[in-house]
Design an enzyme around this catalytic site. Structure first.
Site, short mmCIF file in Angstrom:
data_model
loop_
_atom_site.label_atom_id
_atom_site.label_comp_id
_atom_site.label_asym_id
_atom_site.label_seq_id
_atom_site.Cartn_x
_atom_site.Cartn_y
_atom_site.Cartn_z
N LYS A 128 19.40 -9.61 -12.80
CA LYS A 128 19.84 -10.02 -14.11
C LYS A 128 21.33 -10.40 -14.10
CE LYS A 128 17.08 -6.36 -16.19
NZ LYS A 128 17.22 -5.11 -16.99
N GLU A 193 24.41 -16.25 -8.01
CA GLU A 193 24.48 -14.78 -7.94
C GLU A 193 25.74 -14.29 -8.64
OE1 GLU A 193 23.22 -12.03 -7.57
OE2 GLU A 193 23.40 -11.11 -5.60
N ASP A 194 25.74 -13.04 -9.09
CA ASP A 194 26.93 -12.52 -9.77
C ASP A 194 28.02 -12.06 -8.80
OD1 ASP A 194 25.38 -10.38 -8.90
OD2 ASP A 194 25.49 -9.24 -10.75
N ILE A 196 28.87 -10.71 -4.51
CA ILE A 196 28.53 -10.32 -3.15
C ILE A 196 29.37 -9.07 -2.85
CG2 ILE A 196 28.47 -10.97 -0.70
CD1 ILE A 196 26.85 -12.94 -2.39
N ASP A 197 28.69 -7.96 -2.60
CA ASP A 197 29.40 -6.71 -2.32
C ASP A 197 29.19 -6.37 -0.84
OD1 ASP A 197 30.55 -4.24 -2.32
OD2 ASP A 197 29.13 -3.30 -3.67
N THR A 198 28.19 -5.59 -0.52
CA THR A 198 27.92 -5.31 0.90
C THR A 198 27.33 -6.54 1.59
OG1 THR A 198 25.68 -4.55 0.45
CG2 THR A 198 27.40 -2.88 0.40
N GLY A 199 26.75 -7.44 0.81
CA GLY A 199 26.08 -8.62 1.38
C GLY A 199 24.62 -8.36 1.70
N THR A 201 21.94 -7.87 -0.22
CA THR A 201 20.96 -8.64 -1.00
C THR A 201 20.79 -10.04 -0.42
OG1 THR A 201 21.62 -7.40 -2.96
CG2 THR A 201 20.37 -9.42 -3.33
N LYS A 226 33.51 -9.23 -3.23
CA LYS A 226 34.38 -8.05 -3.14
C LYS A 226 35.11 -8.02 -1.82
CE LYS A 226 32.39 -4.58 -5.96
NZ LYS A 226 31.58 -3.37 -6.08
N PHE A 248 34.20 -0.93 -8.60
CA PHE A 248 32.98 -1.23 -9.34
C PHE A 248 33.38 -1.94 -10.63
CE2 PHE A 248 29.23 -0.52 -11.91
CZ PHE A 248 28.26 -0.90 -11.01
N VAL A 249 32.86 -3.15 -10.84
CA VAL A 249 33.25 -3.94 -12.01
C VAL A 249 32.04 -4.16 -12.93
CG1 VAL A 249 35.20 -5.10 -10.92
CG2 VAL A 249 32.93 -6.11 -10.73
N ASP A 255 26.37 -5.00 -14.64
CA ASP A 255 26.06 -3.77 -15.39
C ASP A 255 26.35 -2.49 -14.63
OD1 ASP A 255 23.86 -4.03 -13.51
OD2 ASP A 255 22.86 -2.48 -14.71
N ARG A 261 26.50 -5.25 -19.90
CA ARG A 261 26.13 -6.66 -19.66
C ARG A 261 26.66 -7.54 -20.80
NH1 ARG A 261 22.62 -6.88 -15.26
NH2 ARG A 261 21.07 -5.25 -15.12
P1 IMP Z 1 25.17 -6.33 -2.26
O1 IMP Z 1 23.73 -6.41 -1.89
O2 IMP Z 1 25.80 -5.04 -1.84
O3 IMP Z 1 25.96 -7.52 -1.84
O4 IMP Z 1 25.23 -6.23 -3.83
C1 IMP Z 1 24.81 -7.28 -4.64
C2 IMP Z 1 24.23 -6.80 -5.93
O5 IMP Z 1 24.66 -5.47 -6.27
C3 IMP Z 1 24.72 -7.68 -7.04
O6 IMP Z 1 23.77 -8.68 -7.32
C4 IMP Z 1 24.89 -6.73 -8.20
O7 IMP Z 1 23.70 -6.66 -8.94
C5 IMP Z 1 25.14 -5.39 -7.58
N1 IMP Z 1 26.59 -5.05 -7.54
C6 IMP Z 1 27.38 -5.00 -6.45
N2 IMP Z 1 28.63 -4.64 -6.79
C7 IMP Z 1 28.62 -4.48 -8.13
C8 IMP Z 1 29.66 -4.13 -9.09
O8 IMP Z 1 30.83 -3.90 -8.78
N3 IMP Z 1 29.25 -4.10 -10.38
C9 IMP Z 1 27.98 -4.34 -10.79
N4 IMP Z 1 27.00 -4.69 -9.93
C10 IMP Z 1 27.33 -4.75 -8.61
#
Ligand code: IMP
Length: 281
Positions: A128, A193-194, A196-199, A201, A226, A248-249, A255, A261
């Protein structure tokens, strides 16, 4: 049910993983349970977009436009912005204001449009969290296209749902509810996508879409990326709005347990906010 082995994108490190893909009509459940194939030599090159500059995207190609860096020190006081009462004590600071997001999204739309000149790009909104970005991006894209007078259809779109987070932590698993992936065949696909954190997904989702959908090309536009200085970068998107500190944002559809949201700005959550929404709304 069928099992689907997925290879990691380049740069994926750590213990070997493998995925089980359960397909029930258009519903997919990806869990990292079995071993991912290790032999990168067997990986077929895949045509991501990817441009010409210093940073390699996950495809190994280069991206032309770098994101705008948002520094930790540029956090702004909530008193300087309109924060709705229901979140007044739940956010600590404003990291990116609504106005700045909109201006940046307009530029991303222009960059993306010039990369897909003369092509109908198939946008896939990753729900979402990606929905606000998707909405503003396609709106800016449409305005640019209509003003140009070009005769081709600028884009089509679809939705996919990916869930990998619980609270403020990545679960390491990705649950996916997908559109009919056979519709991607031969298309130029852009995932929206909103963040990329760990990558995780994207590094799991892209190979799946490639194998199942057989698109002509696939690329990723993410509003945020991030800066995880302590960790390996698993995935580099092709178009990125902002590079943000490792915090964390929330807001603009990002969300925390479904809260925030509806907040317009991208904000850092406060300890009170973490406590208030730890069990959801
Ligand atoms: P990744 O798989 O760790 O790259 O994370 C990607 C998904 O985690 C994003 O699509 C978000 O839904 C969620 N996410 C990662 N970091 C945050 C954050 O700081 N705030 C909210 N959602 C996050």
């Amino acid at each position: 049910m069928r099992t689907f082995a997925v290879q990691p994108t380049s740069g994926c490190q750590g213990s070997p993983e493998r995925l089980t893909l359960v397909v029930i009509k258009t519903r997919y459940l990806l869990t990292p349970e079995i071993t991912l194939a290790k032999n990168e030599k067997n990986r077929k090159p895949f045509p991501f977009l990817g441009m010409n500059s210093k940073t390699s995207s996950s495809s190994g190609l280069k991206r032309e436009h770098e994101p705008v860096d948002i520094l930790s020190s540029s956090q702004q006081p909530t008193s300087a912005f309109v924060i709705p009462k229901h979140y007044a004590c739940h956010v600590r600071s404003v990291l990116i204001s609504r106005g700045q997001i909109q201006d940046r999204v307009e530029k991303l739309a222009a960059d993306i449009r010039s990369s897909y000149a003369h092509t109908t790009v198939h946008l896939i909104c990753v729900l979402k969290g990606g929905s606000a970005f998707f909405h503003d991006l396609q709106s800016a894209f449409r305005a640019l296209h209509n003003a140009s007078g070009d005769a081709h259809v600028p884009f089509t779109f679809d939705f996919i749902r990916a869930k990998s987070y619980s609270g403020t932590e990545s679960t390491g698993k990705v649950e996916i509810s997908a559109c009919d992936l056979s519709k991607l065949k031969g298309r130029d696909v852009l995932l929206v996508e909103d963040i990329i954190d760990t990558g995780t997904t994207m590094s799991l989702l892209l190979p799946l879409l490639k194998e199942e959908g057989l698109p002509k090309s696939i690329a990723v536009a993410s509003l945020l990326e991030k800066r995880r200085e302590d960790k390996d970068v698993k995935f580099v998107a092709d178009f990125v709005g902002f590079s943000v500190p490792d915090e964390f944002v929330v807001g603009y559809c990002l969300d925390y347990n479904d809260a925030f949201r509806d907040l317009q700005h991208i904000c850092c959550i406060s300890p009170e906010g973490i406590e208030r929404f730890k069990d959801g709304i």
